[in-house]
Design a protein around this motif. Structure first.
Motif, PDB file in Angstrom:
ATOM      1  N   ARG A 142      -8.123   7.169   2.636  1.00  0.00           N
ATOM      2  CA  ARG A 142      -9.015   6.042   3.066  1.00  0.00           C
ATOM      3  C   ARG A 142     -10.007   5.565   3.830  1.00  0.00           C
ATOM      4  O   ARG A 142     -10.262   6.706   4.284  1.00  0.00           O
ATOM      5  CB  ARG A 142      -7.507   6.154   4.318  1.00  0.00           C
ATOM      6  CG  ARG A 142      -7.827   4.517   5.328  1.00  0.00           C
ATOM      7  CD  ARG A 142      -6.625   5.024   5.324  1.00  0.00           C
ATOM      8  NE  ARG A 142      -6.254   3.905   7.129  1.00  0.00           N
ATOM      9  CZ  ARG A 142      -5.579   2.540   7.956  1.00  0.00           C
ATOM     10  NH1 ARG A 142      -4.672   2.817   7.424  1.00  0.00           N
ATOM     11  NH2 ARG A 142      -6.669   1.872   8.499  1.00  0.00           N
ATOM     12  N   GLN A 144      -0.447   5.703  -1.172  1.00  0.00           N
ATOM     13  CA  GLN A 144      -0.443   6.223  -0.113  1.00  0.00           C
ATOM     14  C   GLN A 144      -1.019   8.264   0.148  1.00  0.00           C
ATOM     15  O   GLN A 144      -1.483   8.566   0.947  1.00  0.00           O
ATOM     16  CB  GLN A 144       1.180   6.279   0.774  1.00  0.00           C
ATOM     17  CG  GLN A 144       1.141   5.473   0.841  1.00  0.00           C
ATOM     18  CD  GLN A 144       0.669   4.564   2.778  1.00  0.00           C
ATOM     19  OE1 GLN A 144       0.799   5.839   3.657  1.00  0.00           O
ATOM     20  NE2 GLN A 144       0.289   3.629   2.355  1.00  0.00           N
ATOM     21  N   ASP A 184     -11.844   2.715   6.154  1.00  0.00           N
ATOM     22  CA  ASP A 184     -11.621   1.342   7.265  1.00  0.00           C
ATOM     23  C   ASP A 184     -13.320   1.213   6.932  1.00  0.00           C
ATOM     24  O   ASP A 184     -14.382   1.724   7.118  1.00  0.00           O
ATOM     25  CB  ASP A 184     -11.847   1.550   8.591  1.00  0.00           C
ATOM     26  CG  ASP A 184     -10.292   2.139   8.265  1.00  0.00           C
ATOM     27  OD1 ASP A 184      -8.493   1.587   8.914  1.00  0.00           O
ATOM     28  OD2 ASP A 184      -9.709   3.654   8.762  1.00  0.00           O
ATOM     29  N   PHE A 200      -4.503  -3.925   5.087  1.00  0.00           N
ATOM     30  CA  PHE A 200      -5.172  -3.430   3.051  1.00  0.00           C
ATOM     31  C   PHE A 200      -5.540  -4.317   2.020  1.00  0.00           C
ATOM     32  O   PHE A 200      -4.998  -5.567   2.501  1.00  0.00           O
ATOM     33  CB  PHE A 200      -3.224  -3.075   2.514  1.00  0.00           C
ATOM     34  CG  PHE A 200      -3.358  -2.109   1.395  1.00  0.00           C
ATOM     35  CD1 PHE A 200      -4.861  -1.132   1.221  1.00  0.00           C
ATOM     36  CD2 PHE A 200      -3.294  -2.841   0.033  1.00  0.00           C
ATOM     37  CE1 PHE A 200      -4.750  -0.554  -0.804  1.00  0.00           C
ATOM     38  CE2 PHE A 200      -3.462  -2.153  -1.601  1.00  0.00           C
ATOM     39  CZ  PHE A 200      -4.226  -1.234  -1.348  1.00  0.00           C
ATOM     40  N   GLN A 220      -6.278  -3.929   9.924  1.00  0.00           N
ATOM     41  CA  GLN A 220      -5.686  -2.262   9.519  1.00  0.00           C
ATOM     42  C   GLN A 220      -4.964  -3.068   8.621  1.00  0.00           C
ATOM     43  O   GLN A 220      -4.587  -2.848   7.964  1.00  0.00           O
ATOM     44  CB  GLN A 220      -4.614  -2.264  10.729  1.00  0.00           C
ATOM     45  CG  GLN A 220      -5.550  -1.532  11.317  1.00  0.00           C
ATOM     46  CD  GLN A 220      -6.519  -0.110  10.952  1.00  0.00           C
ATOM     47  OE1 GLN A 220      -6.044   0.492  10.454  1.00  0.00           O
ATOM     48  NE2 GLN A 220      -7.556  -0.407  11.503  1.00  0.00           N
ATOM     49  N   ASP A 227       0.402  -0.995   0.070  1.00  0.00           N
ATOM     50  CA  ASP A 227      -0.148   0.114  -0.035  1.00  0.00           C
ATOM     51  C   ASP A 227       0.661   1.242  -0.121  1.00  0.00           C
ATOM     52  O   ASP A 227      -0.021   2.076  -0.164  1.00  0.00           O
ATOM     53  CB  ASP A 227      -1.554  -0.835   1.496  1.00  0.00           C
ATOM     54  CG  ASP A 227      -0.589   0.152   3.143  1.00  0.00           C
ATOM     55  OD1 ASP A 227       0.593  -0.603   2.623  1.00  0.00           O
ATOM     56  OD2 ASP A 227      -1.070   0.299   3.186  1.00  0.00           O
ATOM     57  N   ILE A 233     -10.024   4.721  -4.119  1.00  0.00           N
ATOM     58  CA  ILE A 233      -9.535   4.357  -2.680  1.00  0.00           C
ATOM     59  C   ILE A 233      -9.504   3.841  -1.964  1.00  0.00           C
ATOM     60  O   ILE A 233      -9.883   2.660  -2.447  1.00  0.00           O
ATOM     61  CB  ILE A 233     -11.163   4.759  -1.650  1.00  0.00           C
ATOM     62  CG1 ILE A 233     -11.792   6.114  -2.392  1.00  0.00           C
ATOM     63  CG2 ILE A 233     -11.209   4.976   0.021  1.00  0.00           C
ATOM     64  CD1 ILE A 233     -13.581   6.077  -2.168  1.00  0.00           C
ATOM     65  N   ARG A 234      -7.950   3.485  -1.033  1.00  0.00           N
ATOM     66  CA  ARG A 234      -7.679   2.743  -0.021  1.00  0.00           C
ATOM     67  C   ARG A 234      -8.655   1.862   0.969  1.00  0.00           C
ATOM     68  O   ARG A 234      -9.246   2.911   1.568  1.00  0.00           O
ATOM     69  CB  ARG A 234      -6.161   3.226   0.761  1.00  0.00           C
ATOM     70  CG  ARG A 234      -5.218   3.992  -0.171  1.00  0.00           C
ATOM     71  CD  ARG A 234      -4.014   4.136   0.443  1.00  0.00           C
ATOM     72  NE  ARG A 234      -4.568   5.149   1.241  1.00  0.00           N
ATOM     73  CZ  ARG A 234      -4.078   5.189   2.337  1.00  0.00           C
ATOM     74  NH1 ARG A 234      -2.771   4.835   3.032  1.00  0.00           N
ATOM     75  NH2 ARG A 234      -4.348   6.467   3.392  1.00  0.00           N
ATOM     76  N   ALA A 235      -8.897   0.850   0.976  1.00  0.00           N
ATOM     77  CA  ALA A 235      -9.847   0.079   1.728  1.00  0.00           C
ATOM     78  C   ALA A 235      -9.162  -0.856   2.791  1.00  0.00           C
ATOM     79  O   ALA A 235      -8.544  -1.473   2.120  1.00  0.00           O
ATOM     80  CB  ALA A 235     -10.528  -0.721   0.978  1.00  0.00           C
ATOM     81  N   TYR A 236      -9.005  -0.402   4.078  1.00  0.00           N
ATOM     82  CA  TYR A 236      -8.734  -1.260   5.110  1.00  0.00           C
ATOM     83  C   TYR A 236      -9.527  -2.334   5.884  1.00  0.00           C
ATOM     84  O   TYR A 236     -10.887  -1.388   6.160  1.00  0.00           O
ATOM     85  CB  TYR A 236      -7.369  -0.855   6.431  1.00  0.00           C
ATOM     86  CG  TYR A 236      -6.768  -0.054   5.392  1.00  0.00           C
ATOM     87  CD1 TYR A 236      -5.094  -0.381   5.476  1.00  0.00           C
ATOM     88  CD2 TYR A 236      -6.888   1.129   4.501  1.00  0.00           C
ATOM     89  CE1 TYR A 236      -4.154   0.128   4.362  1.00  0.00           C
ATOM     90  CE2 TYR A 236      -5.176   1.477   3.699  1.00  0.00           C
ATOM     91  CZ  TYR A 236      -4.153   1.102   4.050  1.00  0.00           C
ATOM     92  OH  TYR A 236      -2.884   1.410   3.158  1.00  0.00           O
TER      93      TYR A 236
END
Length: 304
Positions: free
Chosen positions: A243, A239, A245, A281, A279, A235, A272-275
Motif C-alpha cells: 500500500r 489486500q 498513501d 481507495f 483514506q 479493495d 500497488i494499492r493507492a489511497y
C-alpha cells in the motif's frame, strides 16, 4: 401489460456468496445481480454446479480487481466415494470401473501424504479449460478426449475429517488451478483403487472464509439497505498487495493518465494499492524505480 423491470443501479462492492449445489457460478452470479439490481457484476473463479460454497461476487468497480483473486490459494471440503470411478470424476457421471479392494484409514492417510506438496496434475476432461475456444466438457459430453498437459500445482495440506469405508471426507488447502476431483482420483490410484467426488464445498479463498458468506435465501429475506450493508469495499480483493498513501496532486495526475514523480520509500512492485489523503481507495498503480515515477494501472472511477 409488460411487468415492471426493477431499475438497475450503479453499485460497487464485493458480496461473499454461499453458492448452492446444482446451480452454475454464472446462474448464481445473475441471481445475485438481479437481487441487488446491479448494473455490472462478475465473479472471481468458477465453482462447478456440483460444488457449493464461497463464491466472491463483484459489483461495479470491484469487477476491475476480480482477476487478483484468480491467483489466490483455495480450500475445500471434499467427500469421496472409494472403489468406484465415474465418467466425470463426480457423482453426476456414470460408473465405469469398480474395485473390491478394501483398505483402512492408515492406507488412505498415507496416500494423502504422498499427494501433499508440489505435484503435477492433468486437468480433467470435465472442466472449463478451453481448447480451440470451447470448454473441454463440451468435447467430453460428445465422447471426445483432448490431450491435456500436466501442470504443477501445490497441495499445502490434506486433513482427513472422516473415514468410514467406502466414504472419506477431507479438507484440502491448495494452490490455484487444482482440480479436487482429479486429486481424489490420484489419491485412490496411489492405493490401487478408484474414487469419485460425491460432495465438494469451497471453504476459503484469498483470506475469505465460508463463515463470512451469505446464501441467496438469506439475502432475499433482507431489505435492500440490509443487503447493501453486507457488501465489502472493492479493495478487499487486493489486500495482499503493498500500500501507498498519496497526496491530492499525485492522485489527480494518475487519474489523468499522467506519470507522477514519487520521492518516498517504495520497493519496485507491481501492482500497488493507492489511497488518497482521506483514506479512499484510488486503485492500483505501478512504481518505476529508475524514473522515480508512479504510473496508473487500474483506477476506481470516481464519477460512479
Amino acid at each position: 401489460m409488460t411487468p415492471h423491470k426493477p431499475q438497475k443501479r450503479a453499485l460497487n462492492g464485493v458480496l461473499l456468496l454461499d453458492k448452492a449445489i446444482g446451480v452454475s457460478s454464472n446462474t448464481a452470479l445473475q441471481q445475485a445481480r438481479r437481487l441487488y439490481r446491479a448494473e455490472k457484476a462478475g465473479h472471481t473463479g468458477v465453482l462447478d454446479p456440483l460444488a457449493s460454497g464461497l463464491l466472491p461476487v463483484c459489483f461495479g468497480e470491484a469487477t476491475k480487481f476480480a482477476q487478483y483473486l484468480l491467483d489466490a490459494d483455495k480450500a475445500y471440503t471434499a467427500t469421496l466415494k472409494l472403489g468406484e470411478a465415474t465418467t466425470t470424476g463426480d457423482a453426476e457421471g456414470e460408473i465405469i470401473e469398480i474395485s473390491n479392494q478394501i483398505f483402512d484409514e492408515n492406507a488412505f492417510q498415507a496416500a494423502c501424504l504422498a499427494l501433499t506438496g508440489k505435484i503435477r496434475q492433468v486437468p480433467p476432461m470435465f472442466s472449463a479449460l478451453k481448447h480451440e475456444g470451447k470448454p473441454l466438457y463440451e468435447y467430453a459430453r460428445k465422447g471426445i478426449s483432448i490431450e491435456r498437459k500436466a501442470r504443477e500445482i501445490c497441495i499445502y495440506q490434506i486433513d482427513l475429517l472422516e473415514f468410514a469405508f467406502p466414504q472419506a471426507v477431507i479438507d484440502v488447502r491448495c494452490s490455484k488451478g487444482t482440480y479436487i476431483r482429479t486429486l481424489s482420483e490420484d489419491i485412490a490410484k496411489h492405493i490401487g483403487t478408484f474414487a469419485h467426488l460425491t460432495a465438494l464445498r469451497r471453504t476459503a479463498t484469498a483470506g475469505f472464509h465460508i463463515a463470512q458468506t451469505h446464501t441467496l435465501e438469506k439475502l432475499t429475506a433482507l431489505s435492500e439497505m440490509e443487503r447493501d450493508a453486507l457488501l465489502l469495499p472493492c479493495d478487499v480483493l487486493v489486500q495482499h498487495l503493498p500500500r501507498v498513501d498519496l497526496d491530492d496532486e499525485t492522485v489527480q495526475k494518475l487519474r489523468f493518465g499522467q506519470r507522477a514523480t514519487f520521492s518516498g520509500s517504495l520497493n519496485a512492485h507491481s501492482p500497488i494499492r493507492a489511497y488518497d489523503l482521506r483514506q479512499q481507495f484510488v486503485g492500483l498503480i505501478e512504481y518505476l524505480p529508475q524514473q522515480q515515477q508512479l504510473k496508473s494501472l487500474r483506477l476506481m472511477n470516481t464519477s460512479v
